[in-house]
Every structure is written in C-alpha cells, then in structure tokens.
Design a protein around this motif. Structure first.
Motif, PDB file in Angstrom:
ATOM      1  N   PRO A 165      -0.788  -3.240   8.891  1.00 38.41           N
ATOM      2  CA  PRO A 165       0.096  -3.350   7.723  1.00 38.41           C
ATOM      3  C   PRO A 165       0.409  -4.803   7.392  1.00 38.41           C
ATOM      4  CG  PRO A 165       1.362  -2.769   9.676  1.00 38.41           C
ATOM      5  CD  PRO A 165      -0.078  -2.762  10.096  1.00 38.41           C
TER       6      PRO A 165
ATOM      7  N   GLY B 269      -3.106   6.195   7.716  1.00 40.63           N
ATOM      8  CA  GLY B 269      -2.307   5.130   7.129  1.00 40.63           C
ATOM      9  C   GLY B 269      -0.863   5.137   7.571  1.00 40.63           C
TER      10      GLY B 269
ATOM     11  N   ALA C 113       3.918   4.418  -0.439  1.00 36.59           N
ATOM     12  CA  ALA C 113       5.239   3.794  -0.476  1.00 36.59           C
ATOM     13  C   ALA C 113       5.294   2.673  -1.507  1.00 36.59           C
ATOM     14  CB  ALA C 113       5.602   3.253   0.912  1.00 36.59           C
ATOM     15  N   TRP C 114       4.201   1.921  -1.624  1.00 35.15           N
ATOM     16  CA  TRP C 114       4.149   0.823  -2.607  1.00 35.15           C
ATOM     17  C   TRP C 114       4.168   1.380  -4.026  1.00 35.15           C
ATOM     18  CZ3 TRP C 114       5.039  -4.082  -3.224  1.00 35.15           C
ATOM     19  CH2 TRP C 114       4.472  -4.778  -4.308  1.00 35.15           C
TER      20      TRP C 114
ATOM     21  N   ASN D 136      -5.022   0.579  -7.522  1.00 31.35           N
ATOM     22  CA  ASN D 136      -4.077   1.674  -7.313  1.00 31.35           C
ATOM     23  C   ASN D 136      -4.762   2.999  -7.000  1.00 31.35           C
ATOM     24  OD1 ASN D 136      -1.938  -0.072  -7.804  1.00 31.35           O
ATOM     25  ND2 ASN D 136      -1.945   0.340  -9.999  1.00 31.35           N
TER      26      ASN D 136
ATOM     27  N   ARG E  16      -8.759   4.942   6.786  1.00 29.38           N
ATOM     28  CA  ARG E  16      -8.347   3.891   5.863  1.00 29.38           C
ATOM     29  C   ARG E  16      -8.324   2.568   6.625  1.00 29.38           C
ATOM     30  NH1 ARG E  16      -3.363   1.314   4.497  1.00 29.38           N
ATOM     31  NH2 ARG E  16      -3.050   0.992   2.243  1.00 29.38           N
TER      32      ARG E  16
ATOM     33  N   PRO F 246      -4.660   3.766  -1.748  1.00 30.48           N
ATOM     34  CA  PRO F 246      -3.439   2.972  -1.923  1.00 30.48           C
ATOM     35  C   PRO F 246      -2.308   3.438  -0.999  1.00 30.48           C
ATOM     36  CG  PRO F 246      -3.643   4.562  -3.695  1.00 30.48           C
ATOM     37  CD  PRO F 246      -4.919   4.651  -2.897  1.00 30.48           C
ATOM     38  N   ASP F 247      -1.316   2.578  -0.848  1.00 31.54           N
ATOM     39  CA  ASP F 247      -0.144   2.888  -0.034  1.00 31.54           C
ATOM     40  C   ASP F 247       0.849   3.667  -0.895  1.00 31.54           C
ATOM     41  OD1 ASP F 247       2.138   2.964   1.477  1.00 31.54           O
ATOM     42  OD2 ASP F 247       2.195   0.818   1.912  1.00 31.54           O
TER      43      ASP F 247
ATOM     44  N   HIS G 206      -2.869   9.948   2.664  1.00 34.24           N
ATOM     45  CA  HIS G 206      -2.619   8.689   3.377  1.00 34.24           C
ATOM     46  C   HIS G 206      -2.453   8.958   4.875  1.00 34.24           C
ATOM     47  CE1 HIS G 206      -1.349   4.517   3.629  1.00 34.24           C
ATOM     48  NE2 HIS G 206      -0.270   4.889   4.302  1.00 34.24           N
ATOM     49  N   GLU G 207      -1.686   9.983   5.217  1.00 36.00           N
ATOM     50  CA  GLU G 207      -1.470  10.331   6.614  1.00 36.00           C
ATOM     51  C   GLU G 207      -2.767  10.805   7.268  1.00 36.00           C
ATOM     52  OE1 GLU G 207       1.410  13.244   9.335  1.00 36.00           O
ATOM     53  OE2 GLU G 207       1.766  13.017   7.170  1.00 36.00           O
TER      54      GLU G 207
ATOM     55  N   SER H 185      -7.063  -1.363  10.738  1.00 38.43           N
ATOM     56  CA  SER H 185      -6.028  -1.221   9.715  1.00 38.43           C
ATOM     57  C   SER H 185      -4.724  -1.751  10.265  1.00 38.43           C
ATOM     58  CB  SER H 185      -5.878   0.250   9.310  1.00 38.43           C
ATOM     59  OG  SER H 185      -4.921   0.393   8.275  1.00 38.43           O
TER      60      SER H 185
ATOM     61  N   THR I 176      -8.172  -1.913   6.468  1.00 39.49           N
ATOM     62  CA  THR I 176      -7.698  -3.078   5.715  1.00 39.49           C
ATOM     63  C   THR I 176      -8.528  -4.329   5.976  1.00 39.49           C
ATOM     64  OG1 THR I 176      -6.144  -3.693   7.481  1.00 39.49           O
ATOM     65  CG2 THR I 176      -5.327  -2.207   5.752  1.00 39.49           C
TER      66      THR I 176
END
Length: 371
Positions: free
Chosen positions: A141, A371, A208-209, A223, A180, A205-206, A366-367, A139, A182
């Motif tokens: 970013p 992520g 923040a996004w 999403n 997670r 999904p992220d 996410h955490e 993963s 990528t």
C-alpha cells in the motif's frame, strides 16, 4: 504461465538499413489490454542495481526503441534501453559470474492491477541481451520506497520463472496469477540489456479511494474503465480516449480511417462498476480537420443489456472540449459512443459515482484479489 512463440539466441549483427527488418516478434493475445506500466498512468522504474551503459528509465518509454549505430559516449555504445555492465567472477581462477548473479530493476505500476501478460523487448540488443529473465510481483500500500520493497519481509510472487530469451526480439509471456499487484522486480541473468518492458493487464482500483472521491471519471483507465471494443483502430487505439490528462497531439486520441459507405464508427466501454452517470465530456483536442461530426452515447446494464440513450446525436466542433450535464442520472455498467460518420475524438469522460451495488461488487473483487 506460457511463452508462445518463444525466441532464444543471438540476432545477426546489424548490417545496415532498417534495424527492425530482422526483428523477431509475434501477435500476443494479451497485448490489446492496457499497459499497467504506462508512464501516462504514473508508472516508473524506481531503482536498479546497475545502469552503467543505459538508464533504467528507458524501459518504460512509449514507442519502439530507436537505434543509432553511431551513437557512442565515454562508456561505450549508447543504447535505447536499460543496459548493465558485464559481470565478472570473483577471481582469476573463477572468472565467470555465478549462476545466482543477476541484475534487477524495480518497477512501480502506473495503476495496480491483474497482470495477464508481459513483453520483455530486447530490440537492438543483438549480442548483449540477458541470457535469461525472470519477473516477480508484489503488492504494497501507499508509496513504498526501494528500501521498503527490498525488505526481507516482503512477499514476491513469481510471474515469469527464469526463462531463456532471444536478442532483438519481443519476448512475450502469458501470466496466470489472479492477484492485484503494485510493483514488479525485473531480473536479467546474469547481465545485459532490455529495451522495453510492457505489462498488460486489467486495472484493479482501490475501492476506498474511489469512495473517498465520491464523484469521479467512471470510464478512466486509472479508475478501472476499459475500452472493450471498437469499430476501427486504423490510426490509433480506442484506449487513448480514456487515458489520463488531455491529448497533447493528434495521435494521442482515437482516429478512424475515412468511411466510403453509409455506416458510422463506435467504441464500447466497460465502466469501473455499476454506476450512476451525471455528466459527460467529449474532447476533440488536436483533431481539427478530422474530428467526428456528431456523437451519441448510450448506456446498458451488462454488455448485452438494452441500451438507454445518455446523449442524443449532438454536433461536435473540432479541437474543442464539449461538456454536458445530464437532465437526470443514468445507471449502467457499459457505455457505447457512436460517432458520425467517421473521424475521431481525443477523450471521453463520464462523471458520476458508483451505485451501492457497484461499490459492493468492487469491494468484493478487491478482497478476492488480495487487496
């Protein structure tokens, strides 16, 4: 990680007729989950060390691999997959490749997520498939380059350890890695060909996004939305209705068989998280003589929550994108669309934003996934 059932060894040489007649496959329980390596989500094979006989991009093509026994080029038989040249040893005294020799391809997932299972498909590679495969994941970013991914400080997690596979077969592997990811690195040992790669799992999904977007499609695959269940998948899967973009042909939506009773068809969705829905789109693009006649939508908080009407039963037109602004926002985590009496829709869009509760839960998840 498990691989059941498991295929090994060559398939028989092609003898004419239907090339899939002796294809080895099975029903893998994870295959109903979204393919994180779907080109429609933006997946791609961004690098490979060798693609002498057949291009790496074929790995992610939609649909099954095709076979033309007469299709030859200047380099030899042209296969619908990723195929590397035959490896050789270092010298006449050592003509065979070493145990560590292998070919690799880097795959960018279309949507980051948790991988639940993979299918390494060797369709039509009967005597030229790899002896074994392994798959790793990482993963990173942003939009890393192949050089970024291959840097020595990048940590890779093994999803599939080096495992023998079979020719002309769907080689399935269940994955148990609650992380997670990528990108994947697909390795074939020592060389050979793979027709298709499918990476089934759950989009993560992220947060923040999504927070930056504010208002977005709460049920879209990219999403984190999911089509959890449907009354009928006879002609096409319900997941098509939350795929990116507009439908481009009839089978790029959801279509049911013709009903001969007094019932109706439906799909149940899970949203990205607890959210507030403010607008709806129901698209029947390319469904001209088989679009649903009417549709109604309900929302619930939790899969077993009491449903609240989002959209009353409403007449639909064929080959049309229908837009509805709700008189007031409706909150929940799950949505069900009922169509009457049968037929289909091509896309469903539920526009809104996460609630504070939903955003907090998504950030915590996410955490938890690294992520």
């Amino acid at each position: 990680m498990t691989a059941t059932p498991h295929f090994t060894g060559d398939a028989s040489p092609y003898g004419g007729g239907d090339p899939y007649a002796d294809y080895r496959t099975a029903d893998f329980p994870f295959a109903s989950l979204v393919d994180l390596a779907d080109r429609r989500l933006g997946a791609g094979v961004i690098a490979a060390n060798d693609e002498f006989f057949a291009e790496r991009e074929n790995l992610l093509k939609p649909g099954p691999a095709e076979f033309d026994p007469e299709h030859f080029g200047h380099k030899g038989k042209i296969m619908d997959g990723w195929e590397t040249r035959r490896r050789r040893g270092a010298s006449a005294a050592e003509p065979h490749p070493t145990d560590e020799d292998h070919d690799w391809a880097l795959v960018r997932l279309g949507a980051p997520g948790v991988v639940r299972g993979l299918i390494v498909d060797t369709a039509h590679f009967r005597g030229n498939y790899p002896q074994s495969v392994s798959v790793e994941a990482t993963s990173l970013p942003g939009s890393p380059s192949p050089e970024d991914l291959l840097a020595p400080d990048v940590t890779w997690t093994t999803l599939v350890p080096r495992t023998a596979v079979g020719g002309h077969a769907a080689n399935g592997f269940a994955v148990d890695a609650e992380r997670r990811f990528t990108h994947l690195r697909v390795n074939q040992h020592p060389d050979g060909g793979i027709a298709r790669l499918r990476v089934h799992g759950e989009v993560a999904p992220d947060p923040a996004w999504l927070a930056a977007l504010g208002t977005f499609d709460l049920v879209a695959l990219e999403n984190g939305g999911e089509a959890e269940d449907a009354s009928d998948r006879f002609y096409s899967p319900a997941t098509n209705t939350i795929a990116p973009g507009r439908s481009r042909k009839m089978d790029d939506g959801w279509e049911t068989r013709r009903r001969r009773d007094k019932g109706n068809d439906w799909i149940r969705y899970r949203l990205a998280e607890h959210a507030e829905i403010r607008a709806v789109e129901i698209d029947t693009a390319y469904l001209k003589g088989n679009a649903a006649g009417w549709a109604e939508i309900s929302v619930s908080d939790g899969q077993a929550g009491d449903p609240v009407q989002l959209l009353p039963r409403t007449r639909l037109q064929p080959d049309t994108n229908h837009r509805f602004v709700l008189p007031e926002p409706v909150r929940g985590t799950h949505v069900r669309i009922d169509i009457f009496p049968d037929g289909g829709i091509s896309r469903l869009r539920l526009l809104g934003s996460l609630t504070e509760e939903g955003a907090a839960r998504l950030a915590a998840r996410h955490e938890e996934l690294g992520g």
